[in-house]
Enzyme design. Structure first.
Site, PDB file in Angstrom:
ATOM      1  N   HIS A  10       7.652   2.192   5.232  1.00 26.94           N
ATOM      2  CA  HIS A  10       7.000   3.100   4.278  1.00 26.94           C
ATOM      3  C   HIS A  10       7.725   4.440   4.258  1.00 26.94           C
ATOM      4  O   HIS A  10       8.086   4.957   3.196  1.00 26.94           O
ATOM      5  CB  HIS A  10       5.543   3.348   4.682  1.00 26.94           C
ATOM      6  CG  HIS A  10       4.666   2.143   4.597  1.00 26.94           C
ATOM      7  ND1 HIS A  10       4.637   1.312   3.504  1.00 26.94           N
ATOM      8  CD2 HIS A  10       3.768   1.634   5.473  1.00 26.94           C
ATOM      9  CE1 HIS A  10       3.761   0.341   3.707  1.00 26.94           C
ATOM     10  NE2 HIS A  10       3.229   0.513   4.895  1.00 26.94           N
ATOM     11  N   CYS A  42      -1.071  -2.957   5.327  1.00 22.26           N
ATOM     12  CA  CYS A  42      -2.514  -2.729   5.253  1.00 22.26           C
ATOM     13  C   CYS A  42      -3.192  -3.723   4.307  1.00 22.26           C
ATOM     14  O   CYS A  42      -4.419  -3.816   4.273  1.00 22.26           O
ATOM     15  CB  CYS A  42      -2.810  -1.296   4.804  1.00 22.26           C
ATOM     16  SG  CYS A  42      -1.922  -0.791   3.322  1.00 22.26           S
TER      17      CYS A  42
END
Length: 442
Positions: A10, A42
């Site tokens: 990320h 996630c």
């Protein structure tokens, strides 16, 4: 200028995309040991549970997209050595097993994290899995098709989301954790009691306050999980014990926390010139305490990655620190937290108080309204807000983002009572429940 990036996580993706736009003349090379980039981990539980059918939506970038920006992305390339004094890299091509050297002017470390793997007897048995990346999620889905008894070890966010997903798919599920409460890092007992009751009501077995000591198997596959208090049958085990930073390359070269998290300043600079770090590989200032802490969250990662690019040539925009704000939905409960729990603050020796309210989100003259439970933790002397937790069947989680801003700006519980919030009966009361918490503390 040569920019080398280790890890397209990320934080790495944010740093790369922004650096490519800010420095179009730079030569940017990315080294990624996996065969995919930018996977939103996630979303694993949503994918496993079938809520998300097309996993392509969980990828927000690709080597092709980075190539359009002029970035050279070397997939399946593992950086095996770094010399931060000479500014050199040693890289292994995992496909051909050949090695090569490279140099850099600026190095960006976004190596992310990896699941903690304690040494447990029998952990080499088949059907004991991790939950971190895209390949893990595909393996979990495939193995779960034929599994009937699933054990999840670790009662953090990922573990809780997985047990819910498995239960909704008709599996017999057991959740094991060494602490005596689920989500203990994020919620105080009055919140975890409700969530535990909800899990039990759906048939999930909670084995809390016990530690896994070994796994037993049949024909090379896991069959039983043995803990300090009991034993549980399982044909599939998912380990979600926690994460540690991937920073072994920099041992002895860069300043670290005891767990290996790289220490960076507010401009994402490490202890060596021209070496930057962001995301799960490093620690950042935790505003409730004012000290460095390791808080591996995607939100922190993308902010830090963006700031690396902005500060690569000179200090430009400082990171404001983090409150570790997060949220989760467990069946029909919407839950969010920010900063310190009262339990954590007291364990750290802080002198804190708290206020807890149960309030309806809208006026009672409206056709419908929902109860919300809100707890705000604050320092006794300064009355500075250091944490909050919220739970409701209505989605009121954005209010915790508001308190996150309050913590970041060092506001007091008294000030919270008089913050200007709008009133409209469709949405709230003349006194917003955040105001009510502040007023009750007065």
């Amino acid at each position: 200028m040569k920019i080398a990036v280790i890890g397209c996580t990320h934080a790495g993706t944010a740093a790369i995309v922004n650096a490519a736009k800010l420095y179009p003349e730079a030569q940017i090379t990315v080294y990624e040991r996996n065969d995919n980039i930018s996977f939103l981990s996630c979303g694993i539980a949503l994918y496993v549970g079938g809520v998300i059918e097309d996993p392509n939506g969980l990828f927000y970038s690709s080597p092709e997209h980075l190539a359009e920006l002029g970035v050279v992305t070397k997939m399946r390339h593992d950086v095996i050595a770094v010399d931060t004094e000479k500014k050199t890299l040693r890289v292994r091509d995992l496909a051909s097993d050949s090695e090569s050297d490279d140099t850099y002017d600026k190095l960006i470390i976004t190596t992310g994290s990896w699941p903690i793997l304690p040494r447990i007897e029998g952990s080499n048995l088949d059907n004991i899995l991790l939950s971190k990346n895209f390949n893990h999620s595909n393996t979990i889905i495939e193995k779960a098709k034929t599994a009937s008894k699933i054990v999840v070890v670790g009662a953090g966010y990922i573990g809780i989301e997985l047990v819910e997903a498995f239960e909704m798919n008709g599996k017999k599920v057991t959740l094991i954790d060494s602490t005596d409460r689920i989500l203990s890092k994020y919620l105080d007992p009055e919140f975890t009691e409700q969530t535990e009751s909800s899990l039990k009501e759906h048939g999930i077995q909670l084995a809390l306050g016990q530690t896994v000591t070994r796994f037993e198997g049949t024909d090379g596959k896991v069959a039983k999980v043995i803990t300090t208090k009991g034993e549980y049958e399982a044909d599939l085990v998912i380990l979600c014990i926690g994460f540690k930073p991937n920073t072994e390359l920099f041992q002895g070269q860069l300043e670290m926390m005891p767990n290996g998290a790289l220490i960076v300043d507010e401009y994402m600079r490490t202890s060596k010139p021209d070496v930057y770090a962001a995301g799960d590989s490093c620690a950042i200032v935790y505003n409730p305490t004012g000290k460095h802490a390791y808080i591996p969250l995607a939100t922190n990662a993308v902010r830090m990655g963006t700031l690396v690019a902005r500060n690569l040539m000179k200090p430009t925009i400082a990171y404001m620190g983090t409150q570790g704000t997060s949220g989760i939905k467990i069946y029909d409960h919407n839950i969010a937290s920010t900063g310190l729990t009262e339990t954590a603050a007291l364990d750290m020796g802080m002198d804190v108080k708290s206020v807890t309210i149960q309030e309806n989100d809208r006026p009672e003259f409206m056709p419908t309204y929902n109860e919300v439970t809100l707890k705000v933790v604050y320092e006794t002397d300064t009355r500075r807000i250091v944490g909050a937790q919220l739970m409701s069947k209505a989605d009121l989680t954005q209010s915790v983002n508001t308190i996150s801003v309050c913590i970041q700006n060092k506001m007091t519980i008294d000030q919270l009572g008089f913050v200007d919030f709008f009133f409209q009966p469709h949405y709230n009361k003349p006194w917003n429940f955040l105001n009510t918490a502040g007023l009750q503390a007065l």
